[in-house]
Scaffold this active site. Structure first.
Site, PDB file in Angstrom:
ATOM      1  N   ASP A   1      -0.590  -4.056   9.935  1.00  0.00           N
ATOM      2  CA  ASP A   1      -1.964  -4.396   9.582  1.00  0.00           C
ATOM      3  C   ASP A   1      -2.851  -3.416  10.331  1.00  0.00           C
ATOM      4  OD1 ASP A   1      -3.532  -6.308   7.918  1.00  0.00           O
ATOM      5  OD2 ASP A   1      -4.638  -6.451   9.794  1.00  0.00           O
TER       6      ASP A   1
ATOM      7  N   ASN B   1       0.866  -1.182   0.000  1.00  0.00           N
ATOM      8  CA  ASN B   1       0.000   0.000   0.000  1.00  0.00           C
ATOM      9  C   ASN B   1       0.909   1.240   0.000  1.00  0.00           C
ATOM     10  OD1 ASN B   1      -1.403   2.258   1.047  1.00  0.00           O
ATOM     11  ND2 ASN B   1      -2.921   0.944   2.036  1.00  0.00           N
TER      12      ASN B   1
ATOM     13  N   GLY C   1      -6.762   5.924   1.993  1.00  0.00           N
ATOM     14  CA  GLY C   1      -7.835   5.120   2.572  1.00  0.00           C
ATOM     15  C   GLY C   1      -8.984   5.955   3.115  1.00  0.00           C
TER      16      GLY C   1
HETATM   17  P1  ITT Z   1      -0.641  -4.178   2.900  1.00  0.00           P
HETATM   18  O1  ITT Z   1      -1.361  -5.356   3.484  1.00  0.00           O
HETATM   19  O2  ITT Z   1       0.127  -4.507   1.678  1.00  0.00           O
HETATM   20  O3  ITT Z   1       0.167  -3.436   3.905  1.00  0.00           O
HETATM   21  P2  ITT Z   1      -3.329  -3.103   2.707  1.00  0.00           P
HETATM   22  O4  ITT Z   1      -3.884  -1.805   2.224  1.00  0.00           O
HETATM   23  O5  ITT Z   1      -3.971  -4.375   2.197  1.00  0.00           O
HETATM   24  O6  ITT Z   1      -1.761  -3.115   2.389  1.00  0.00           O
HETATM   25  P3  ITT Z   1      -4.321  -3.671   5.342  1.00  0.00           P
HETATM   26  O7  ITT Z   1      -4.753  -5.038   5.029  1.00  0.00           O
HETATM   27  O8  ITT Z   1      -3.649  -3.433   6.662  1.00  0.00           O
HETATM   28  O9  ITT Z   1      -3.318  -3.100   4.261  1.00  0.00           O
HETATM   29  O10 ITT Z   1      -5.564  -2.730   5.170  1.00  0.00           O
HETATM   30  C1  ITT Z   1      -5.691  -1.587   5.915  1.00  0.00           C
HETATM   31  C2  ITT Z   1      -6.693  -0.664   5.268  1.00  0.00           C
HETATM   32  O11 ITT Z   1      -7.217   0.166   6.314  1.00  0.00           O
HETATM   33  C3  ITT Z   1      -6.023   0.240   4.283  1.00  0.00           C
HETATM   34  O12 ITT Z   1      -6.152  -0.227   2.949  1.00  0.00           O
HETATM   35  C4  ITT Z   1      -6.724   1.565   4.494  1.00  0.00           C
HETATM   36  O13 ITT Z   1      -7.809   1.668   3.686  1.00  0.00           O
HETATM   37  C5  ITT Z   1      -7.216   1.496   5.929  1.00  0.00           C
HETATM   38  N1  ITT Z   1      -6.282   2.278   6.742  1.00  0.00           N
HETATM   39  C6  ITT Z   1      -5.291   1.827   7.537  1.00  0.00           C
HETATM   40  N2  ITT Z   1      -4.578   2.828   8.040  1.00  0.00           N
HETATM   41  C7  ITT Z   1      -5.139   3.955   7.571  1.00  0.00           C
HETATM   42  C8  ITT Z   1      -4.851   5.309   7.721  1.00  0.00           C
HETATM   43  O14 ITT Z   1      -3.810   5.738   8.422  1.00  0.00           O
HETATM   44  N3  ITT Z   1      -5.631   6.184   7.092  1.00  0.00           N
HETATM   45  C9  ITT Z   1      -6.675   5.787   6.337  1.00  0.00           C
HETATM   46  N4  ITT Z   1      -7.000   4.522   6.123  1.00  0.00           N
HETATM   47  C10 ITT Z   1      -6.243   3.606   6.739  1.00  0.00           C
END
Ligand code: ITT
Length: 199
Positions: free
Chosen positions: A75, A17, A159
């Site tokens: 995560d 991400n 996000g």
């Molecule tokens: P990786 O697993 O490759 O790290 P991912 O986007 O799939 O990427 P996650 O499974 O941890 O990661 O998903 C977390 C989601 O939660 C992420 O896609 C964001 O949409 C949201 N999120 C997490 N932290 C955030 C933040 O600081 N601000 C806004 N949204 C956030």
């Protein structure tokens, strides 16, 4: 022997991400050399665990064992009180295969309206895990509480940032300067614990 991360160590940031990678680099910068999972062609593992902690450990372990280097993974997700903590670990999955967060934020709003609740409180969680190749791992968790606003506001971050106003503030994470978010975010809170444990 205590587990320690010495300055200058090369770490793999086990995330695909880009928004998250940028924040991890900002938190770790200057202290470590960071390689991204993308640069190393490490594929994204399936997030099969049922908790943030479990998925963070799974991602860090996967990257460390494939790269032979110490890996750090996050995560994270948004939890909404009136939705019993949803989307939680499914935060990325609510955006669908095209990772469309306008769609994910609209889904949160629709579910809130359906719930009939006027409670708009929510929180972000970040579990940060560090794994040594074929060795131990460490995991910590950080939280930031706040409330949701619709429509979303601001162009910073990633996000769900446009709809989240951290407690004690007026701006959404999407409106805040990235450094201001990095000072109070769930990721920063988790990072402070990691620092106390490992640096
Ligand atoms: P990786 O697993 O490759 O790290 P991912 O986007 O799939 O990427 P996650 O499974 O941890 O990661 O998903 C977390 C989601 O939660 C992420 O896609 C964001 O949409 C949201 N999120 C997490 N932290 C955030 C933040 O600081 N601000 C806004 N949204 C956030």
């Amino acid at each position: 022997m205590p587990l320690l991360l010495a300055p200058g160590t090369t770490l793999v940031a086990a995330t695909h991400n880009p928004g998250k990678a940028k924040e991890l680099v900002a938190l770790l910068d200057g202290r470590f050399t960071i390689l991204s999972a993308g640069e190393l062609n490490i594929p994204e593992p399936d997030e099969t665990e049922s908790t943030f902690v479990g998925n963070a450990l799974l991602k860090a372990r996967h990257a460390a064992d494939l790269s032979g280097r110490i890996a750090i993974a996050d995560d994270s997700g948004l939890s909404v009180t009136a939705l019993d903590g949803a989307p939680g670990i499914f935060s990325a999955r609510w955006a669908g295969p095209s990772k469309d967060f306008a769609e994910a934020m609209a889904k949160v709003e629709a579910r809130l309206i359906e719930s009939g609740s006027d409670d708009r409180s929510a929180w972000f969680t970040s579990a940060l895990a560090v794994a040594w190749p074929d060795g131990p791992s460490v995991v910590v968790e950080g939280i930031v509480r706040g409330g949701l606003v619709f429509p979303g506001r601001g162009v910073h971050g990633f996000g769900y940032d446009p709809i989240f106003v951290p407690a004690g503030h007026d701006q959404t994470f999407g409106e805040m300067d990235p450094a201001a978010k990095d000072a109070i975010s769930h990721r920063a809170m988790a990072f402070a614990k990691l620092k106390a444990a490992l640096f």
